[in-house]
Scaffold this motif. Structure first.
Motif, PDB file in Angstrom:
ATOM      1  N   UNK A 160       0.591  -1.400  -0.226  1.00  0.00           N
ATOM      2  CA  UNK A 160       0.296  -0.228  -0.243  1.00  0.00           C
ATOM      3  C   UNK A 160       1.440   1.558  -0.099  1.00  0.00           C
ATOM      4  N   UNK A 161       0.307   2.422  -0.480  1.00  0.00           N
ATOM      5  CA  UNK A 161       1.519   3.304  -0.962  1.00  0.00           C
ATOM      6  C   UNK A 161       1.208   3.886   0.255  1.00  0.00           C
ATOM      7  N   UNK A 162       1.531   4.437   1.402  1.00  0.00           N
ATOM      8  CA  UNK A 162       1.399   5.661   2.361  1.00  0.00           C
ATOM      9  C   UNK A 162       2.797   6.288   2.300  1.00  0.00           C
ATOM     10  N   UNK A 212       0.913  11.762  -7.900  1.00  0.00           N
ATOM     11  CA  UNK A 212       0.068  10.410  -9.191  1.00  0.00           C
ATOM     12  C   UNK A 212      -1.137  10.317  -8.040  1.00  0.00           C
ATOM     13  N   UNK A 213      -0.076  10.227  -6.124  1.00  0.00           N
ATOM     14  CA  UNK A 213      -1.511   9.275  -5.797  1.00  0.00           C
ATOM     15  C   UNK A 213      -2.669  10.394  -5.132  1.00  0.00           C
ATOM     16  N   UNK A 244      -9.195   5.920   1.406  1.00  0.00           N
ATOM     17  CA  UNK A 244      -9.295   5.078   0.953  1.00  0.00           C
ATOM     18  C   UNK A 244      -7.680   4.487   0.844  1.00  0.00           C
ATOM     19  N   UNK A 245      -7.406   3.372   0.153  1.00  0.00           N
ATOM     20  CA  UNK A 245      -5.929   2.526  -0.178  1.00  0.00           C
ATOM     21  C   UNK A 245      -5.300   2.929  -1.572  1.00  0.00           C
ATOM     22  N   UNK A 246      -4.533   2.978  -1.560  1.00  0.00           N
ATOM     23  CA  UNK A 246      -3.496   3.522  -2.695  1.00  0.00           C
ATOM     24  C   UNK A 246      -2.377   1.595  -3.579  1.00  0.00           C
ATOM     25  N   UNK A 247      -2.588   1.665  -4.491  1.00  0.00           N
ATOM     26  CA  UNK A 247      -1.284   1.099  -4.534  1.00  0.00           C
ATOM     27  C   UNK A 247      -0.614   1.281  -6.492  1.00  0.00           C
ATOM     28  N   UNK A 260      -3.215   3.573  -8.503  1.00  0.00           N
ATOM     29  CA  UNK A 260      -5.236   2.727  -8.089  1.00  0.00           C
ATOM     30  C   UNK A 260      -6.029   2.690  -6.801  1.00  0.00           C
ATOM     31  N   UNK A 261      -6.898   3.066  -6.408  1.00  0.00           N
ATOM     32  CA  UNK A 261      -7.835   2.771  -5.454  1.00  0.00           C
ATOM     33  C   UNK A 261      -7.744   1.743  -5.433  1.00  0.00           C
TER      34      UNK A 261
END
Length: 129
Positions: free
Chosen positions: A31-33, A68-69, A106-109, A118-119
């Motif tokens: 996950x993008x954090x 991008x996120x 939301x989570x983003x990857x 993408x979500x």
């Protein structure tokens, strides 16, 4: 001899080498954090500390992923039901902070095939993070 340091927007300082290592390690999972971009002492995110010239090369990828996120989060919020969008409107819980709301909700990857962001869905389900 003193080690070169970088200063975060909160005022704390960190060794430049340690800050670069944190950027190299990146997110702890898929996950993008972006917590690793904040101050290692107090966790304050503030403005991205990556604008420091000592971190420019190491930060380039993370600045691009952050932007991008943010775009993906804003798009997700535009498609959300009215009650969710109301949370970022004046008087809402996230008044004027749509990106902060999107990242909390939301989570983003990053796609392993094309590298697009993408979500992955709502964070509240517990599966995505």
């Amino acid at each position: 001899q003193r080690s070169p340091a970088v200063q975060y927007s909160c005022g704390h300082r960190c060794h430049a080498k340690c800050a670069r290592e944190s950027l190299s390690r990146g997110c702890p999972g898929p996950e993008l954090t972006f917590s690793h971009l904040g101050c290692p002492l107090c966790g304050a995110a503030g403005e991205l500390p990556l604008q420091n010239p000592a971190l420019a090369a190491a930060a380039e990828r993370w600045v691009a992923l952050w932007e991008a996120t943010r775009r993906c989060g804003r798009a997700q919020l535009r498609a959300a039901p009215a009650e969710e969008r109301a949370k970022v409107e004046p008087g809402g819980e996230y008044d004027g902070r749509p990106v902060e709301y999107a990242l909390a909700t939301y989570t983003f990857f990053e796609c392993a095939e094309c590298a697009d962001i993408f979500c992955g869905g709502a964070r509240r389900c517990g599966v995505g993070g």
